[in-house]
Each structure stands twice: as structure tokens, then as C-alpha cells.
Design a protein around this motif. Sequence first.
Motif, short mmCIF file in Angstrom:
data_model
loop_
_atom_site.label_atom_id
_atom_site.label_comp_id
_atom_site.label_asym_id
_atom_site.label_seq_id
_atom_site.Cartn_x
_atom_site.Cartn_y
_atom_site.Cartn_z
N ILE A 137 3.01 3.11 10.24
CA ILE A 137 3.68 2.77 8.99
C ILE A 137 2.67 2.04 8.09
O ILE A 137 2.04 1.07 8.50
N LEU A 138 2.50 2.57 6.87
CA LEU A 138 1.59 1.94 5.90
C LEU A 138 2.47 1.36 4.80
O LEU A 138 3.05 2.10 4.02
N ARG A 139 2.59 0.04 4.76
CA ARG A 139 3.48 -0.59 3.78
C ARG A 139 2.68 -1.12 2.61
O ARG A 139 1.60 -0.62 2.31
N LYS A 140 3.18 -2.12 1.94
CA LYS A 140 2.43 -2.65 0.80
C LYS A 140 1.24 -3.46 1.33
O LYS A 140 1.37 -4.20 2.30
N ALA A 141 0.09 -3.26 0.70
CA ALA A 141 -1.13 -3.93 1.17
C ALA A 141 -1.03 -5.44 0.91
O ALA A 141 -0.51 -5.88 -0.13
N LYS A 142 -1.55 -6.21 1.85
CA LYS A 142 -1.53 -7.68 1.74
C LYS A 142 -2.62 -8.18 0.78
O LYS A 142 -2.48 -9.20 0.10
N ASP A 143 -3.76 -7.44 0.77
CA ASP A 143 -4.89 -7.82 -0.10
C ASP A 143 -5.76 -6.57 -0.29
O ASP A 143 -5.44 -5.49 0.21
N ARG A 144 -6.86 -6.75 -1.02
CA ARG A 144 -7.68 -5.58 -1.39
C ARG A 144 -8.28 -4.91 -0.13
O ARG A 144 -8.32 -3.70 -0.02
N ALA A 145 -8.70 -5.74 0.83
CA ALA A 145 -9.28 -5.18 2.07
C ALA A 145 -8.23 -4.36 2.81
O ALA A 145 -8.50 -3.28 3.33
N ASP A 146 -6.99 -4.88 2.83
CA ASP A 146 -5.89 -4.16 3.49
C ASP A 146 -5.59 -2.86 2.75
O ASP A 146 -5.36 -1.82 3.36
N ALA A 147 -5.67 -2.92 1.41
CA ALA A 147 -5.43 -1.72 0.59
C ALA A 147 -6.49 -0.67 0.90
O ALA A 147 -6.19 0.52 1.04
N LYS A 148 -7.73 -1.12 1.06
CA LYS A 148 -8.84 -0.18 1.38
C LYS A 148 -8.58 0.49 2.73
O LYS A 148 -8.67 1.71 2.87
N ARG A 149 -8.16 -0.30 3.69
CA ARG A 149 -7.87 0.24 5.05
C ARG A 149 -6.73 1.26 4.97
O ARG A 149 -6.82 2.36 5.52
N ILE A 150 -5.69 0.88 4.26
CA ILE A 150 -4.50 1.74 4.17
C ILE A 150 -4.83 3.06 3.46
O ILE A 150 -4.41 4.14 3.87
N LEU A 151 -5.60 2.97 2.38
CA LEU A 151 -5.94 4.18 1.62
C LEU A 151 -6.90 5.07 2.40
O LEU A 151 -6.76 6.29 2.42
N GLU A 152 -7.85 4.47 3.11
CA GLU A 152 -8.79 5.27 3.93
C GLU A 152 -8.05 6.02 5.04
O GLU A 152 -8.43 7.10 5.43
N ALA A 153 -6.92 5.44 5.50
CA ALA A 153 -6.13 6.14 6.53
C ALA A 153 -5.47 7.40 5.94
O ALA A 153 -5.10 8.32 6.67
N GLN A 154 -5.33 7.44 4.61
CA GLN A 154 -4.66 8.58 3.96
C GLN A 154 -5.66 9.61 3.44
O GLN A 154 -5.32 10.77 3.25
N SER A 155 -6.89 9.18 3.23
CA SER A 155 -7.92 10.07 2.67
C SER A 155 -8.16 11.28 3.58
O SER A 155 -8.38 11.12 4.79
N GLY A 156 -8.06 12.50 3.00
CA GLY A 156 -8.32 13.72 3.78
C GLY A 156 -7.31 13.94 4.88
O GLY A 156 -7.57 14.68 5.84
N ASN A 157 -6.14 13.34 4.75
CA ASN A 157 -5.15 13.33 5.84
C ASN A 157 -3.80 13.83 5.37
O ASN A 157 -3.55 13.98 4.19
N THR A 158 -2.95 14.13 6.34
CA THR A 158 -1.55 14.46 6.04
C THR A 158 -0.75 13.17 6.02
O THR A 158 -0.83 12.37 6.97
N VAL A 159 -0.03 12.96 4.93
CA VAL A 159 0.70 11.71 4.71
C VAL A 159 2.15 12.04 4.43
O VAL A 159 2.46 12.97 3.70
#
Length: 184
Positions: free
Chosen positions: A79-101
Motif C-alpha cells: 500500500i502506497l499512501r500519502k508520502a510523509k516527506d520528500r524522501a518518502d515521496a521519492k521512494r513511493i514514486l520509484e516503486a511505481q516507475s516502470g511498474n504496474t500500479v
Amino acid sequence: MQTIVLGSSSITRAELLNKFEVPFIQRDAGFDEESLRISDPAHFVYHATKGKMQSYLEKYDLEMPVLCADTVVTANGQILRKAKDRADAKRILEAQSGNTVSILSCMIYKSKTIELIDLSTTDYLFLPFDTKALHDYLQSDEWQGKAGACMVEGFCKSYIKEVVGLESTAMGLSVEKLLPFLTF
Ligand SMILES: Nc1nc2c(ncn2[C@@H]2O[C@H](COP(=O)(O)OP(=O)(O)OP(=O)(O)O)[C@@H](O)[C@H]2O)c(=O)[nH]1
């Protein structure tokens, strides 16, 4: 069409209701989703929406119909929810890059006469996100307050290789599915 209450603080959900010309007022339902200990995305988004509705009804009556909703993004079974901070947003977005979401949105609409519960999913196959574009998006802060730090109508739009489902579902409110019930 009767004016309804959007029991949500979401700017995006308000924009979606305006786009479909649904008259509404906005009130925060005041439910803390962090209290939920549910790992399954569909169960989470359902119980979060139920919690928001219950929280709303503890404070207000049903003189006006009310609409509550919750949205989560999933990739790799997380589950990827709202990011807590910019680093968390980077992690969450990288999990979606080139992926099925999969983006799941649940909504509950309740009036004196009916209750509608809808849980819809929109699936995306994203191309890999451009590294510099991702960096610029992260600097923009637009990712804040968005499930999965994702904006399918914004940053993520140009990376959509395939999509199955409504864009409104992916943005947080499956309005097209609600419209037929607003005349009840
Ligand atoms: N603009 C935009 N917003 C999105 C997208 N995906 C999810 N969101 C928003 O991300 C937020 C998901 O968080 P939620 O916890 O469901 O809702 P919230 O914004 O906290 O508002 P409440 O209903 O008051 O809890 C919602 O506001 C969604 O509208 C998207 O692709 N684009």
C-alpha cells in the motif's frame, strides 16, 4: 440536483465534483486512518471510508446526503499512501516507475433513503519515470496530500503506457458511478 456534503478535506475530490457540476458543501469527516492496522489494500480503503462515514455521522445528521471516500495506491503488493516527506515521496514514486500500479478508491454515499458503497480500481502500466522530471516533480511539492504521491492527470500522465478504469477513480472519487444515485 440536491446539494450534498463532501465529507472530505480533499481538494481533488472537490474539483471532481465541480467538474461534474454536483452541488456540494465540504466538511472534514475527521477520521484518523493511521488507526487502521490493515495490510490488504481493498480492506484498508473500505474500512477507512467506513471510518470516515461513521466519524461524520457522529457529528452531523443526514439532513443533507453525505459522501465519504478513501484512496490508496498499490504496487508490488504494497500500500502506497500519502508520502510523509520528500524522501518518502521519492521512494513511493520509484516503486511505481516502470511498474504496474493499481489505484483503489472506495466511496460511500448516504442519504435518508439510500446508501451506495462503491470500491473501484484503475490499473496503470507506467513507463519508467524520467530521472530529472521526477526530481523536478519532487521539488514542486505537488506530490503532497496525494495517495502514492501520484498525479495521474499531472506528473504521471505522460508515463501511462496502458490504463484500465476511470481516471476519476485514480484521482480519488469515481464520480461517474455516483451520478445516477444523486436523484434518489
Ligand atoms: N490530484 C490528484 N489527487 C490524487 C490522485 N490520486 C490520489 N489523489 C488524492 O490523494 C488523496 C488520498 O488521500 P485520502 O486519505 O483518500 O483523502 P484526503 O485527501 O486525506 O482527504 P479525506 O477524505 O478528508 O481523508 C485524496 O485527496 C485524493 O483525491 C491523483 O492522481 N491526482
